[in-house]
Design a protein around this motif. Structure first.
Motif, PDB file in Angstrom:
ATOM      1  N   LEU A   1      73.293  98.135 -81.492  1.00 50.68           N
ATOM      2  CA  LEU A   1      74.228  97.119 -81.865  1.00 50.68           C
ATOM      3  C   LEU A   1      73.517  95.840 -81.339  1.00 50.68           C
ATOM      4  CD1 LEU A   1      76.307  95.724 -83.960  1.00 50.68           C
ATOM      5  CD2 LEU A   1      77.226  96.108 -81.737  1.00 50.68           C
ATOM      6  N   PHE A   2      73.154  94.522 -82.063  1.00 51.93           N
ATOM      7  CA  PHE A   2      72.643  93.474 -81.369  1.00 51.93           C
ATOM      8  C   PHE A   2      74.184  92.487 -81.086  1.00 51.93           C
ATOM      9  CE2 PHE A   2      69.359  94.084 -83.884  1.00 51.93           C
ATOM     10  CZ  PHE A   2      68.079  94.038 -83.012  1.00 51.93           C
ATOM     11  N   PRO A   3      74.515  92.621 -80.040  1.00 55.79           N
ATOM     12  CA  PRO A   3      75.624  91.184 -79.858  1.00 55.79           C
ATOM     13  C   PRO A   3      75.743  90.320 -79.349  1.00 55.79           C
ATOM     14  CG  PRO A   3      74.907  92.928 -77.919  1.00 55.79           C
ATOM     15  CD  PRO A   3      73.565  93.170 -78.754  1.00 55.79           C
ATOM     16  N   ASP A   4      74.561  89.464 -79.507  1.00 59.91           N
ATOM     17  CA  ASP A   4      74.552  88.061 -80.427  1.00 59.91           C
ATOM     18  C   ASP A   4      74.612  87.819 -81.369  1.00 59.91           C
ATOM     19  OD1 ASP A   4      73.331  88.475 -77.301  1.00 59.91           O
ATOM     20  OD2 ASP A   4      71.682  87.880 -77.744  1.00 59.91           O
ATOM     21  N   THR A   5      74.676  88.039 -82.224  1.00 63.84           N
ATOM     22  CA  THR A   5      75.314  88.011 -83.973  1.00 63.84           C
ATOM     23  C   THR A   5      76.411  88.643 -84.305  1.00 63.84           C
ATOM     24  OG1 THR A   5      74.639  89.594 -84.859  1.00 63.84           O
ATOM     25  CG2 THR A   5      73.409  88.297 -84.335  1.00 63.84           C
ATOM     26  N   VAL A   6      77.315  89.488 -83.189  1.00 66.38           N
ATOM     27  CA  VAL A   6      78.601  89.918 -83.551  1.00 66.38           C
ATOM     28  C   VAL A   6      79.923  88.123 -84.136  1.00 66.38           C
ATOM     29  CG1 VAL A   6      80.000  91.102 -83.317  1.00 66.38           C
ATOM     30  CG2 VAL A   6      77.743  92.179 -82.947  1.00 66.38           C
ATOM     31  N   ASP A   7      80.880  88.665 -84.990  1.00 58.66           N
ATOM     32  CA  ASP A   7      82.018  87.676 -84.660  1.00 58.66           C
ATOM     33  C   ASP A   7      83.171  89.082 -84.835  1.00 58.66           C
ATOM     34  OD1 ASP A   7      79.784  85.497 -85.193  1.00 58.66           O
ATOM     35  OD2 ASP A   7      80.225  85.628 -87.155  1.00 58.66           O
ATOM     36  N   VAL A   8      84.152  88.355 -84.261  1.00 60.07           N
ATOM     37  CA  VAL A   8      85.944  89.633 -84.595  1.00 60.07           C
ATOM     38  C   VAL A   8      86.733  88.354 -84.426  1.00 60.07           C
ATOM     39  CG1 VAL A   8      86.657  90.545 -83.130  1.00 60.07           C
ATOM     40  CG2 VAL A   8      84.838  90.974 -82.369  1.00 60.07           C
ATOM     41  N   TYR A   9      86.824  88.650 -85.327  1.00 55.33           N
ATOM     42  CA  TYR A   9      89.249  88.408 -86.145  1.00 55.33           C
ATOM     43  C   TYR A   9      89.786  89.505 -85.861  1.00 55.33           C
ATOM     44  CZ  TYR A   9      85.247  85.179 -88.610  1.00 55.33           C
ATOM     45  OH  TYR A   9      84.053  84.464 -88.346  1.00 55.33           O
TER      46      TYR A   9
ATOM     47  N   GLY B   1      93.338  89.750 -87.464  1.00 55.58           N
ATOM     48  CA  GLY B   1      94.116  88.784 -88.293  1.00 55.58           C
ATOM     49  C   GLY B   1      92.837  87.409 -88.702  1.00 55.58           C
ATOM     50  N   PRO B   2      93.047  86.498 -89.329  1.00 59.57           N
ATOM     51  CA  PRO B   2      92.816  85.166 -89.738  1.00 59.57           C
ATOM     52  C   PRO B   2      91.680  84.142 -88.880  1.00 59.57           C
ATOM     53  CG  PRO B   2      94.760  84.294 -89.591  1.00 59.57           C
ATOM     54  CD  PRO B   2      94.795  86.052 -89.185  1.00 59.57           C
ATOM     55  N   ILE B   3      92.273  84.739 -86.769  1.00 59.14           N
ATOM     56  CA  ILE B   3      92.104  84.006 -85.636  1.00 59.14           C
ATOM     57  C   ILE B   3      90.517  84.260 -85.634  1.00 59.14           C
ATOM     58  CG2 ILE B   3      92.843  83.627 -83.354  1.00 59.14           C
ATOM     59  CD1 ILE B   3      95.393  83.714 -84.890  1.00 59.14           C
ATOM     60  N   ALA B   4      89.864  83.394 -85.314  1.00 55.84           N
ATOM     61  CA  ALA B   4      89.139  83.507 -84.550  1.00 55.84           C
ATOM     62  C   ALA B   4      88.647  83.891 -83.674  1.00 55.84           C
ATOM     63  CB  ALA B   4      87.530  83.192 -85.407  1.00 55.84           C
ATOM     64  N   VAL B   5      88.101  85.072 -82.567  1.00 53.63           N
ATOM     65  CA  VAL B   5      88.196  85.019 -80.898  1.00 53.63           C
ATOM     66  C   VAL B   5      86.546  85.492 -80.564  1.00 53.63           C
ATOM     67  CG1 VAL B   5      90.369  86.344 -80.888  1.00 53.63           C
ATOM     68  CG2 VAL B   5      88.698  87.931 -81.355  1.00 53.63           C
ATOM     69  N   VAL B   6      86.106  85.408 -81.351  1.00 51.67           N
ATOM     70  CA  VAL B   6      84.809  85.893 -81.395  1.00 51.67           C
ATOM     71  C   VAL B   6      83.484  85.660 -81.410  1.00 51.67           C
ATOM     72  CG1 VAL B   6      82.706  86.819 -80.262  1.00 51.67           C
ATOM     73  CG2 VAL B   6      85.630  87.623 -79.240  1.00 51.67           C
ATOM     74  N   LYS B   7      82.497  84.357 -81.402  1.00 55.52           N
ATOM     75  CA  LYS B   7      81.909  83.781 -82.431  1.00 55.52           C
ATOM     76  C   LYS B   7      80.092  84.105 -81.673  1.00 55.52           C
ATOM     77  CE  LYS B   7      83.298  82.024 -86.304  1.00 55.52           C
ATOM     78  NZ  LYS B   7      83.269  82.419 -87.561  1.00 55.52           N
ATOM     79  N   GLY B   8      79.285  84.774 -82.432  1.00 52.54           N
ATOM     80  CA  GLY B   8      77.887  85.124 -81.989  1.00 52.54           C
ATOM     81  C   GLY B   8      78.508  85.889 -80.598  1.00 52.54           C
ATOM     82  N   GLY B   9      79.240  86.867 -80.729  1.00 50.63           N
ATOM     83  CA  GLY B   9      79.125  87.659 -78.690  1.00 50.63           C
ATOM     84  C   GLY B   9      79.487  86.773 -77.907  1.00 50.63           C
TER      85      GLY B   9
ATOM     86  N   LEU C   1      85.669  93.214 -87.509  1.00 45.98           N
ATOM     87  CA  LEU C   1      84.012  92.468 -87.365  1.00 45.98           C
ATOM     88  C   LEU C   1      83.091  92.095 -87.965  1.00 45.98           C
ATOM     89  CD1 LEU C   1      85.377  95.073 -85.836  1.00 45.98           C
ATOM     90  CD2 LEU C   1      83.536  94.627 -84.247  1.00 45.98           C
ATOM     91  N   HIS C   2      82.420  91.161 -88.167  1.00 43.61           N
ATOM     92  CA  HIS C   2      80.741  90.922 -88.991  1.00 43.61           C
ATOM     93  C   HIS C   2      80.271  90.494 -87.715  1.00 43.61           C
ATOM     94  CE1 HIS C   2      78.684  89.284 -91.872  1.00 43.61           C
ATOM     95  NE2 HIS C   2      79.457  88.758 -92.429  1.00 43.61           N
ATOM     96  N   LEU C   3      78.837  91.708 -88.276  1.00 42.77           N
ATOM     97  CA  LEU C   3      77.503  91.691 -87.444  1.00 42.77           C
ATOM     98  C   LEU C   3      76.760  90.990 -87.474  1.00 42.77           C
ATOM     99  CD1 LEU C   3      77.340  95.592 -87.310  1.00 42.77           C
ATOM    100  CD2 LEU C   3      79.346  94.705 -86.148  1.00 42.77           C
ATOM    101  N   ASN C   4      76.753  90.100 -89.216  1.00 45.21           N
ATOM    102  CA  ASN C   4      75.531  89.095 -89.628  1.00 45.21           C
ATOM    103  C   ASN C   4      74.636  89.902 -89.566  1.00 45.21           C
ATOM    104  OD1 ASN C   4      77.584  86.693 -90.367  1.00 45.21           O
ATOM    105  ND2 ASN C   4      77.721  87.451 -87.735  1.00 45.21           N
ATOM    106  N   GLN C   5      74.136  91.132 -89.636  1.00 48.24           N
ATOM    107  CA  GLN C   5      72.860  91.820 -89.397  1.00 48.24           C
ATOM    108  C   GLN C   5      72.629  92.980 -91.034  1.00 48.24           C
ATOM    109  OE1 GLN C   5      72.834  94.459 -85.400  1.00 48.24           O
ATOM    110  NE2 GLN C   5      74.456  93.176 -84.753  1.00 48.24           N
ATOM    111  N   GLY C   6      73.624  92.913 -91.985  1.00 44.53           N
ATOM    112  CA  GLY C   6      73.353  93.350 -93.337  1.00 44.53           C
ATOM    113  C   GLY C   6      74.303  93.389 -94.128  1.00 44.53           C
TER     114      GLY C   6
END
Length: 411
Positions: free
Chosen positions: A341-349, A351-359, A382-387
Motif C-alpha cells: 500500500l502507498f501510505p501517502d494517498t490514504v484517507d480515513v473517516y 463516520g462522516p469525520i475525516a481523521v486522516v488525509k493523505g496519510g 478508508l479511501h486509498l486513492n489508488q484505483g
C-alpha cells in the motif's frame, strides 16, 4: 430529461423473514437432550428434490458431518432434507463421529422415505465430544413429525449456541412474471473468521436454477458476504452455508444469460449479506457492529484484504469498545493487510469525520469522533486513492464479556 438511476433495489424485503416462505419448504426445531433445556435439533424439509449447493470451512480439522454432506450433494446435486444439531460439534471425533453422522443421515432418510443421499447433516457446539445418539435418534423421530410451514422460528432457535438472538433475512423478486422468494437463517457468534467460521447458514428459494449455477452463485456471494466477516480471528471446524432451491416458483431456469438474472443475484446477495451482518453484530460479548469500507483500491483483492485486516484487528476492535478514536490502529492494520500500500494517498473517516488525509492526521473534534464510535453501528471508511475497486467487511468490538464467555465455554 432525468437520467438518474433508481436507487430502489430490484427486490422486496420481508418484514417477518421465514425460512419456510419459499414454496415447498417446511421446518421444525425441538429439544432432544443435547442441551439442558433449549432447542437443539432442527430440520428443513423440501417437498421435492431441491437443487443444492454448499460452501464449507477451510479448517483442516473438518468435522465428519461436513464430509457426509459433501458426499450427499455430490451424488446428484439435490437434497430433500437438512438436519442440524447444536450443543455438540461432532468434531475431532474420528471414525465414530463419521459413523454417527452417517447414522443421522440414514435415520432421517428412513423416517422421510427418501434416498439417504438426499439428506444433509451438520453439527455445531463443543468440539471433541461424541454425539448422544440415543437422544439424537429419538429427536429425529420427533422433529420429522412436527415439521411444518410454521416451524421457521423453532428451527432458527434450534441451531443456536452462544448466540443471543436468531438471525433471519428474506427477499423476493419478480422473475418471468413469477414471484421468486429467497429466505435464510443463520447462527454464529464466536470463532467467526474467513474463510467460513463457526457459523451455519441455511438459504431456501423456490427459484428454478441448476445446481451448478446455484453453486457458482453461492461461491461468488460468499466471497462478498460470509467471507467478509470476523469476530475473533478463529476459524471453526464445522462451518457451512447450504442453499436449497425447490424450483416451484415456475420461472424459466436462471443463469447469468437470463435477462432477469441481476434481480435474482441482488436478492440472493441481500439475504446472505444481512445474515453475515447479523452474525457479526452478535459476536460473543459484542456491543457494536463495525463496518469497514475500503474504496479507491487498485484491485478487488487489495480492497478485501485491507477491509478484513482493519475489521479483524484486536486493537481496532478494543478502540471501538472504548470509543477511543485511535486512527493510528486503523492505518497500522491497513498496512499489514496490504504491505504494498502507498501510505501517502490514504484517507480515513470515522463516520462522516475525516481523521486522516493523505496519510497524515487532520484537525478534528475528538469528542465528535468518539461519539461515532459509541453508535451501535460504527462506520470506518478508508479511501486509498489508488484505483477504482471497493470492498466492505463487518465485525464487532472486543469486550470483557467475550473473554468471560470463552474462558468458561464448556462449563
Amino acid at each position: 430529461m432525468n437520467t438518474q438511476l433508481s436507487i430502489q433495489p430490484p427486490f422486496e424485503v420481508a418484514e417477518d423473514p421465514k425460512i419456510t416462505s419459499p414454496l415447498g419448504f417446511t421446518a421444525a426445531g425441538v429439544h432432544c437432550g443435547i442441551k439442558r433445556k433449549r432447542k437443539d435439533l432442527g430440520i428443513i424439509i423440501c417437498s421435492v428434490p431441491a437443487a443444492a449447493a454448499a460452501v464449507y470451512t477451510t479448517n483442516a480439522f473438518q468435522a465428519p458431518p461436513l464430509k457426509v454432506t459433501q458426499e450427499s450433494i455430490g451424488v446428484e446435486g439435490k437434497l430433500r432434507a437438512f438436519v442440524v444439531n447444536s450443543g455438540n460439534a461432532n468434531a475431532c471425533t474420528g471414525q465414530r463421529g463419521l459413523q454417527d453422522a452417517y447414522q443421522t443421515r440414514e435415520e432421517t432418510a428412513s423416517l422421510l422415505g427418501i434416498p439417504a443421499h438426499q439428506v444433509g447433516v451438520v453439527s455445531t457446539g463443543v468440539i471433541g465430544e461424541y454425539l448422544p445418539m440415543e437422544k439424537m435418534l429419538s429427536g429425529l423421530k420427533q422433529v420429522t413429525k412436527v415439521a411444518s410451514a410454521d416451524g421457521d422460528s423453532s428451527f432458527a432457535e434450534a441451531i443456536l449456541t452462544t448466540d443471543t438472538c436468531t438471525k433471519k433475512a428474506e427477499a423476493q423478486c419478480e422473475i418471468d412474471g413469477k414471484t421468486v422468494k429467497i429466505a435464510g437463517v443463520a447462527k454464529g457468534s464466536g470463532m467467526i473468521e474467513p474463510n467460513m467460521a463457526t457459523m451455519l447458514g441455511f438459504v431456501t428459494t423456490d427459484a428454478v436454477i441448476d445446481p451448478n449455477q446455484l453453486q457458482s452463485l453461492l461461491w461468488q456471494t460468499t466471497d462478498e458476504t460470509f467471507n467478509m466477516i470476523t469476530v475473533d480471528g478463529d476459524c471453526s471446524t464445522n462451518d457451512m452455508v447450504v442453499v436449497m432451491a425447490s424450483g416451484l416458483a415456475g420461472n424459466q431456469p436462471l443463469n447469468p444469460q437470463h435477462p432477469e438474472w441481476p434481480k435474482f443475484r441482488a436478492a440472493f446477495g441481500y439475504v446472505c449479506r444481512e445474515l453475515a451482518k447479523q452474525i457479526a453484530r452478535d459476536g460473543e460479548g459484542a456491543t457494536r457492529l463495525i463496518e469497514v469500507k475500503v474504496e479507491g483500491a487498485p484491485t478487488l483483492e487489495v480492497a478485501r484484504k485491507i477491509a478484513k485486516a482493519v475489521v479483524g484487528s484486536s486493537l481496532v476492535k478494543t478502540a471501538v469498545f472504548g470509543a477511543d478514536a485511535n486512527w493510528g490502529r486503523i492505518l497500522c492494520a491497513a498496512g499489514y493487510g496490504e504491505p504494498m500500500l502507498f501510505p501517502d494517498t490514504v484517507d480515513v473517516y470515522l463516520g462522516p469525520i475525516a481523521v486522516v488525509k493523505g496519510g497524515v492526521p487532520v484537525v478534528y473534534e475528538e469528542e465528535a469522533a468518539s461519539e461515532v464510535l459509541r453508535q451501535e453501528k460504527v462506520e470506518i471508511r478508508l479511501h486509498l486513492n489508488q484505483g477504482e475497486h471497493a470492498a466492505t467487511a463487518w465485525g464487532c468490538d472486543l469486550t470483557y464479556e467475550y473473554v468471560k464467555i470463552n474462558a468458561s465455554y464448556r462449563t
